[in-house]
Enzyme design. Structure first.
Site: not given
Length: 660
Positions: A309, A394, A422
């Site tokens: 990243k 979640e 969600r």
């Protein structure tokens, strides 16, 4: 076509790539990118040789650094997939072949290569391109995203459509290792193997999502082939085989067993995928070679690529969390006296969480992969045994909290409004139905600006207000946020406090941990004829409008239960009630006021101000509020027009009983 019934023999690997350029600073002037400038669409990539593709990667990285320095936006993830993006568009016939990106943070290089090179210089600004893939923006954006872990399901649907229609197009999903921690991704993997469609899943493994990845799957990826035990057994086996050739079968079976224990592909192989990797995600020749060969393989295939990243920008490689996104680099200005920085709402929550945890040993903090964004870094450091980052899960976060509450703990779930959507079933079935003692600290409520409708918390008051047993609170400033967090935590049942992104008006915060009376609002201003009922963080704007309207203002604090006594008082003393909320009007707090008045047989005129029945596109938050009429001018205009239509004159103020 090759099938998985036979070994796929790839040709010898290509030569190693040329050394990629690295940067230590953001370019402040536009770099020279002659090859990139010639790429109007991915079709222009396909005739290029490997040397030209590598030069293109260098130019693309330099241009992306410059562009995000000009605009701000998501940063590290895009730098990490530059080579992968080039290789995918070079090998596959996009847009006819469907390329589906997960989350969307990583798609700036994709947008640059698909005809939006100049538009990226104004990304996330009003009227320009979005920071996430968007179907209405480009035919190359095959699926709109913003939330995590949807790519495999969407690509599988496209692959199924290709089979049903006989189109022959390929479908490719690009998913990060952080997104792979969500259950939805594994549901899609499981179904993919059942359908046995031609589907390529590219697992971009950079050991990062936004926060550092956690959990067994992340640990599993990080093992790769580094197991010391496995390598010791393999080397020992070679020595045994050399000394005793007759033991070849035993040695081979032992090595296979060890490989099964640590090999990163065994999970995917068991799910029915052909697994390839891990391979270097920054080696363009290797990526092109591998993807070209994988086009010949039928059935579901998973290609595991290892990336960094922030690749190519050394500060981002060293601090991938800090460089997940970048703010716009402003031109150098003369020095000015520094002003104290107002704390963000997430910082206020983090401070409160630590304070309450010090006073209450049963508190457990839970977040679904948003430790930094939710302000929980200090809590995680000070109370590691009571901190749970459950990764991008979640649903699990909410039911985990329910289980803790069953055993007498006091869980606090820190979650963004848009992500709580969600876990709606778990919120109802696992928490509210059982009346469990869980506090939801709901960040990013209301409009969120440049991230646009995928991240806006536009619906929480509506979807929370209808749930039995749940106390719903909407604080108006920093101090109210802390006091209502106290209130929700002390309440013996499910409660939710929703607060916006960014900073508040700068109100001094009372450090106490005492709760407020549930269901009781406060009068902030006495006026005449019109009463403005504020729900949430728009109170400063509402007060500014009230000055011009000579209106009363009530900060309602509670969406459920409503302060019905205050509503009745306001209705008796005024000719028009105006409800104001940073939430959709449909089913929101204003609707609750109307329901109460109707149930009482009152006929007080009401004007509802809130978000319209539409998704509000990306822009600055202030511009979005102007667009929907929730700035002071918009409130004055709407309330004044309704008052005029009703024949109501704006006159001198009347006194209301003060309520704190």
């Amino acid at each position: 076509m090759l099938t998985r019934a036979f070994a796929v023999e790839f040709p010898p690997p290509p030569p190693p790539p040329a050394m990629a350029l690295s940067f230590t600073d953001i370019p402040l002037t536009r770099p020279a990118t002659p090859l990139l400038d010639s790429i109007a669409s991915p079709a222009a990539l396909r005739p290029l040789g490997l040397d030209e593709l590598e030069r293109l990667a260098d130019e693309l990285r330099a241009y992306l650094l410059y562009a995000i320095g000009q605009t701000g936006g998501h940063f590290g993830a895009g730098l990490g997939v530059i080579e992968l993006t080039i290789a995918l568009h070079h090998v596959f016939d996009t847009p006819d072949d469907r390329l589906v990106w997960d989350v969307g943070h990583q798609t700036y290089p994709h947008k640059i290569l698909t005809g939006r090179r100049e538009e990226i210089l104004s990304v996330r600004r009003g009227g320009s391109i979005a920071g996430f893939p968007k179907r209405s923006e480009s035919e190359y954006d095959t699926f709109g995203v913003g939330h995590s872990s949807t790519s495999i399901s969407a690509a599988l649907g496209m692959a199924l459509a290709a089979r049903l229609t006989g189109s022959g197009r390929r479908a490719v999903a690009v998913i990060g290792d952080g997104a792979m921690t969500a259950g939805m991704a594994f549901e899609a993997l499981n179904h993919s193997a059942h359908l046995d469609l031609d589907l390529l899943v590219v697992l971009n493994d950079n050991q990062m999502s936004i926060s550092r990845n956690v959990g067994g799957l992340s640990t599993y990826f990080s093992k790769l082939w580094s197991s010391r035990l496995y390598n010791w057994v393999r080397e020992a086996g070679k020595r045994v085989l050399k000394a005793f050739p007759s033991t070849a079968t035993l040695v081979r079976k032992t090595e296979e067993l060890m490989k099964a224990l640590v090999a990163p592909g065994i999970v995917f192989e068991e799910l029915g995928f052909t697994y390839i990797g891990p391979i270097d995600g920054h080696n363009l020749p290797l990526l092109v070679n591998t993807l070209t060969n994988l086009k010949l393989v039928t059935g579901p295939v998973l290609l595991h690529v290892a990336t960094v990243k922030g690749k190519g920008f050394l500060p981002a490689e060293a601090d991938p969390i800090g460089y997940h996104a970048l703010t716009k680099i402003e031109p150098t200005a003369p020095p000015v006296s520094p002003t104290p920085r107002k704390p963000k709402y997430q910082d206020l929550f983090g401070t409160w969480l630590c304070d309450m945890a010090s006073a209450e040993p049963r508190l457990v903090g839970i977040t679904p992969a948003m430790t930094e964004g939710s302000g929980m870094v200090e809590f995680a450091r000070r109370f590691p045994e009571r901190f749970q980052d459950v990764a991008i899960a979640e649903q699990h976060a909410v039911t985990l909290a329910a289980g803790l509450a069953c055993e007498g703990m006091k869980p606090v779930v820190a979650i963004y409004s848009t992500f709580l959507q969600r876990a709606y079933d778990q919120l109802i079935h696992d928490v509210a139905l059982q009346n469990l003692d869980v506090l939801f600290a709901i960040d990013r409520a209301g409009l969120v600006g440049e991230d646009g409708p995928t991240h806006a918390g536009s619906f929480d008051l509506s979807y929370l207000r209808c749930i039995p047993n749940l106390v719903v609170m909407a604080p108006s400033d920093e101090n109210e946020t802390r006091q209502l967090l106290n209130t929700g935590f002390r309440h013996p049942g499910p409660a939710a406090v929703r607060y916006p992104r960014g900073t508040g008006p700068g109100v001094a915060v009372d450090p106490s941990l005492a709760p407020l009376p549930i269901g009781r609002g406060r009068v902030c201003r006495s006026g005449h004829a019109i009463a403005l009922l504020n729900f949430g963080a728009l109170l400063p704007t509402v007060l500014a409008a009230a000055e011009r309207l000579n209106a009363s203002v009530a900060d309602m604090r509670f969406v459920k239960p409503l302060d019905v006594d205050l509503i009745a008082q306001l209705a008796d003393a005024h000719q028009l009630l105006v409800t104001v909320e940073d939430n959709v009007i449909a089913g929101g707090a204003g609707t609750g006021v109307a329901e109460y008045l109707a149930a009482c047989g009152r006929t007080s005129p009401i004007l509802y101000l809130g978000l319209p029945d539409a998704f509000i596109e990306h822009h600055t938050r202030s511009a979005q509020l102007v667009q929907v009429g929730l700035d002071a001018e918009g409130i004055c205009r709407a309330a004044g027009a309704r008052a005029a239509a009703l024949g109501i004159a704006i006159a001198q103020p009347v006194a209301l009983a003060t309520r704190g």
